[in-house]
Design a protein around this motif. Structure first.
Motif, PDB file in Angstrom:
ATOM      1  N   GLY A 425       5.013  53.958 -10.496  1.00 31.06           N
ATOM      2  CA  GLY A 425       5.715  54.901  -9.640  1.00 31.06           C
ATOM      3  C   GLY A 425       6.185  54.331  -8.330  1.00 31.06           C
ATOM      4  N   VAL A 426       6.109  53.003  -8.159  1.00 32.86           N
ATOM      5  CA  VAL A 426       6.553  52.390  -6.908  1.00 32.86           C
ATOM      6  C   VAL A 426       7.675  51.416  -7.223  1.00 32.86           C
ATOM      7  N   ASN A 427       8.783  51.567  -6.509  1.00 28.89           N
ATOM      8  CA  ASN A 427       9.961  50.759  -6.819  1.00 28.89           C
ATOM      9  C   ASN A 427      10.478  50.024  -5.590  1.00 28.89           C
ATOM     10  N   GLN A 428      11.224  48.940  -5.858  1.00 30.22           N
ATOM     11  CA  GLN A 428      12.088  48.361  -4.840  1.00 30.22           C
ATOM     12  C   GLN A 428      13.420  49.087  -5.017  1.00 30.22           C
ATOM     13  N   ALA A 429      13.735  49.959  -4.069  1.00 31.04           N
ATOM     14  CA  ALA A 429      14.950  50.766  -4.195  1.00 31.04           C
ATOM     15  C   ALA A 429      16.115  50.052  -3.532  1.00 31.04           C
TER      16      ALA A 429
END
Lengths: 487, 434
Positions: A425-429
């Motif tokens: 659930g953690v991204n490099q956006a």
């Protein structure tokens, strides 16, 4: 006993000649290398005795000035940064005890007046040596908008004028107040958030789907693909022998290349990448500037190259690379925000890459403009028609695809989202964009670390607010300096 | 032709010009308030010079007319540089000149005939050697940069080597004057230990100096003076070569075995190595940086970078050991060459005194004093310019320091006495005192 006395005098004459020879060695023949020796603090101390040139933002806002310390005998000048942390990474700092960073470092010759031999000789004779002031391309409103957009999240925004390469905004969070560098250097250096590290130029992140713009540029420019070429968006297509999934496992049939970009279909672009092949892909990447530190007027020690890396080793076509996954921004591909802003700017500028630059002009203490820093073309990366086709495809991304959050009222925006998974659930956006599509005035790259959403959800709104400020605030993005002939 | 004393007085004109120009330049380069009184130090110094001139005129009318103006010119350089470093130091330096001149006058008045010295040669030798080892005496000895060079008695600090050099030259001149016949005539194989004995003793003393005083510079200065005298006395290069070889062998031996000597040599060979440059090599590195900053013409009196923001000096020992580096910094290669030329002229006049002297002792004494003086210049300027390892001796007449001024003014007095004596003989031989 007289003869030996005369001989003795002869000997001392020789010995004293040796003394003069060695004096000339240090004072003349090897003087330059001694002055350049890093252990020699004299040049730094000398520089502290004369005021450094001032630094201004694009609109004339004073960004760096000097504070005078000591009485007239021990007079020295210490840098002061009135805008505090607003320009921290871009402008950097300059202190005798902490060294220099950012534009303060890269434009040191202008700011100390040591760049011009003739001028400094004249100054020395008149005893008034002083550095030139520097007008930069940075825009305080854009900086503020970018900072506000990031809202304290770790990440970066870089905005460039496509046709000139002028950098209008460069923000990296966490940042620092350059006025506090002297007192708190060790603390800042040890800080877990690395506030002294310029994420815009030094951080290498997986680019996610924003890299599909590079793949598309290679496909279109090589003539193998057009905006309407049909490609397959089937899920779980084997790429390099391993099945590849679309975002959230979405299944697509035959789609046009435009649709594949609009919906960011991984399997379709991976196939485009393998079709083009690794040597062509890598060649286009190099033309965009990958594989080398960007040609920007910024200290080399604060720049990182983008490309496919094995640990810290940059890979090329001789190394085994899964080019299909590189084509969608995966594999071991790592990019800096500045590099992605250069990609967007190149597409916006009809395929020509301009040298990114911070300096606009140098101004002597008496107000004369001593140097105008001209835009500098690096190279044509792709054909103008390929660039226009790609711009159209990217417009579709913002108008009906993953980048709708970047839409502006009355201005068409072209863009591409990117979302690289960094854990559950953690991204490099990511979001890269330029606008207005018909006559681009600004191109940018936005990225947020450890984002809880996608690039379209997290990064596109930030891009939108920065674009809005740059295009609206100064008469719809007129690139002429607001205060031409100003101060 | 103008009389010798008139030429001497004219010789003081450049001294006056240098002091005036130097003080003015230093004052102009300062923007802060400066003490008006401090300007009088220059005038005071010029007054002392004129006084000394009249004293010489009265007591030594036949003395060499150039030696004193040359010494005064060097002292003027020194005074301006010291004034530029610190007003207070310049005041003290001017005071030291008064004391030095008292010694100068006393020497001239007491020592009507320098040959008297021969009678006390062993006393003088013993006293000089005792002086040299004084800095090793616990309680009064002081260690400066690893070398034992200074003695502190109450508030007064002085460097005994400065006075000892004169005593040792007096002894050697006297001794070699007596034994030179044996040394000249004797064939090398037949020269017994008896003749070589003194040579070995002096060599041993130089080596002891190297180990106990820990200073290659003073050791080189003394031994160089000794070899010069030996050569003048005997004209035998073989003896000088043997002596030089023995000194070199000893120096190399100690450089490889005694750690502090070894360290000195390594610093000398490469002072700019990363760690060394901030530590043991700091002095010599700063000296080179200062010279590099000077260039051909220098920054001008009072305009070189000297003070760090904290108030410390960037150039350590700028008023004493490294004053030559500051001269290069402010006056450039040209100014520094001028200073070296003045020393060479002084040496030329000193050797001229030796040439004119009638008897062996006078010749040897004048040549020896001149040689040890020139040797001292070579050792300190050579150290500062990295011709040889940097050691702590003063630059005669220029460096700040009481013992240096007193000793060198006494040395000057001796040279003038010998000169007056020799020229008086000449004048009498020509037939008349008129």
């Amino acid at each position: 006993m007289n003869r030996p006395i005369v001989h003795l005098f002869g000997l001392f004459t020789l010995l004293f000649a040796l003394l003069v020879a060695f004096t000339s060695r240090w004072s003349v023949f090897e003087a330059q290398s001694l002055e350049d020796n890093t252990a020699n603090r004299r040049p730094l101390l000398e520089q502290q005795r004369v005021p450094r040139g001032l630094i201004f933002a694009r609109d004339g806002t004073l960004v760096a000035s000097n504070r005078q310390l000591g009485n007239r005998q021990t007079r020295r000048f210490v840098r002061r940064y009135p805008t505090e942390s607003l320009f921290s990474h871009a402008i950097g700092y300059s202190f005798i005890d902490r060294g220099r960073a950012g534009v303060e470092q890269s434009k040191n010759d202008i700011l100390t007046g040591s760049g011009n031999e003739f001028a400094s000789l004249i100054d020395e004779l008149s005893g008034a040596q002083e550095g030139d002031s520097l007008r930069t391309t940075l825009d305080p409103d854009a900086q503020r908008a970018a900072k506000a957009g990031l809202g304290g999240r770790r990440g970066s925004v870089v905005a460039i004028e496509p046709d000139t390469g002028r950098i209008r905004a460069m923000v990296s969070l966490p940042d620092f107040d350059p006025n506090a560098v002297r007192a708190r250097f060790n603390e800042l250096n040890a800080d877990e958030g690395s506030p002294l590290f310029n994420r815009a130029t030094q951080a290498r992140y997986p680019p996610g789907s924003t890299f599909k713009v590079v793949t598309a540029a290679a496909g279109l420019d090589s003539g193998r693909f057009g905006p309407n070429t049909a490609v397959s968006g089937k899920n779980n297509k084997p790429i390099s022998g391993v099945p590849l999934q679309n975002f959230e496992g979405a299944q697509f049939g035959q789609v046009t290349l435009t649709e594949a970009l609009t919906k960011s279909i991984n399997t379709a672009w991976a196939e485009v990448g393998t079709d083009i092949g690794d040597s062509t892909m890598l060649r286009y990447m190099r033309r965009f500037g990958f594989g080398a530190e960007p040609p920007v007027d910024y200290p080399r020690s604060q720049l990182a190259a983008s490309g496919v890396f094995d640990e810290d080793q940059l890979l090329d076509e001789d190394d085994p690379i899964d080019i299909g996954r590189v084509a969608i921004g995966q594999e071991r591909l790592q990019v800096t925000p500045l590099q992605m802003a250069m990609v967007a700017a190149t597409v916006a500028n009809e395929g020509v890459l301009m040298q990114p630059q911070f300096g606009e002009r140098a101004i002597a203490p008496d107000g004369r403009v001593t140097e105008r820093i001209r835009p500098d073309r690096v190279r044509r990366v792709i054909d103008a028609s390929a660039a226009r086709d790609l711009a159209g495809m990217m417009t579709s991304v913002v108008e009906k695809g993953s980048g709708t959050a970047a839409q502006l009222r009355g201005v068409r925006v072209a863009g591409k989202t990117g979302t690289a998974e960094r854990g559950a659930g953690v991204n490099q956006a990511w979001f890269i964009a330029f606008a207005p599509v018909a006559n681009p005035k600004i191109a940018l790259a936005v990225t947020v670390e450890q984002a809880k959403g996608t690039g379209g959800e997290v990064a596109a709104p930030i891009a939108r607010s920065v674009l809005e400020v740059i295009l609206d605030a100064k008469g719809r993005g007129n690139s002429a300096p607001a205060a031409a002939g100003g101060f | 032709m103008a009389s010798a004393r008139l030429r001497e007085l004219f010789g003081l004109v450049p001294v006056g010009l240098l002091v005036t120009a130097g003080f003015t330049a230093v004052v102009l380069s300062r923007t802060e308030e400066i003490n008006d009184l401090s300007l009088t130090y220059g005038g005071f110094f010029l007054g002392l010079c004129v006084f000394a001139h009249f004293f010489i005129r009265a007591r030594l009318p036949q003395a060499d007319p150039y030696l004193f103006p040359l010494a005064a010119l060097l002292a003027a350089f020194g005074l301006v540089m010291i004034y530029r470093i610190d007003e207070e130091l310049a005041r003290q330096q001017a005071q030291w000149f008064v004391i030095g001149l008292l010694f100068f006058c006393a020497t001239v008045l007491v020592l009507r005939d320098h040959r008297v010295l021969e009678r006390y040669r062993y006393t003088i030798a013993a006293a000089s050697i005792a002086l040299l080892f004084l800095p090793r005496v616990p309680g009064i000895g002081g260690r400066v940069n690893g070398a034992f060079l200074a003695v502190e008695i109450g508030p007064v600090q002085f460097q005994p080597a400065e006075l000892a050099k004169i005593g040792i030259i007096v002894f050697l001149a006297s001794y070699l004057g007596d034994t030179r016949d044996v040394l000249v005539r004797g064939r090398l194989p037949r020269l017994s230990l008896k003749h070589f004995g003194p040579l070995l003793v002096v060599w041993g003393a130089a080596m002891l100096l190297l180990v106990f005083i820990r200073d290659l510079g003073s050791s080189l200065m003394f031994f160089g003076g000794f070899l010069a005298l030996l050569y003048v006395a005997t004209s035998r290069l073989s003896l000088v070569a043997a002596g030089a070889a023995m000194f070199a062998a000893g120096a190399v031996f100690f450089a490889n075995t005694v750690s502090h000597v070894q360290e000195r040599v390594e610093v000398w060979l490469d002072p700019l190595r990363p760690r060394v440059v901030e530590d043991e090599g700091y002095q010599i590195a700063q000296s080179m940086f200062a010279q590099a900053d000077g260039g051909l013409f220098g920054t001008g009196f009072g305009r070189a970078l000297l003070e760090l923001p904290g108030g410390n000096l960037i150039l350590p020992a700028a008023d004493t050991d490294l004053i030559y580096a500051l001269i290069v910094n402010e006056l450039g290669l040209f100014g520094a060459t001028a200073v070296v030329m003045i020393y060479l002229l002084f040496a030329a006049r000193g050797f001229k005194v030796a040439l004119l002297a009638r008897d062996g002792f006078s010749k040897l004494l004048a040549a020896g004093l001149t040689a040890v003086f020139a040797m001292q210049v070579f050792v300190i300027v050579g150290g500062v310019t990295r011709v040889i390892p940097l050691t702590g001796v003063t630059l005669p007449f220029v460096s700040y320091g009481g013992s240096s001024i007193v000793a060198n003014l006494v040395l000057l007095a001796l040279l003038l006495i010998i000169s007056h004596d020799a020229r008086r003989d000449t004048a009498e031989a020509r037939g008349g005192l008129a």
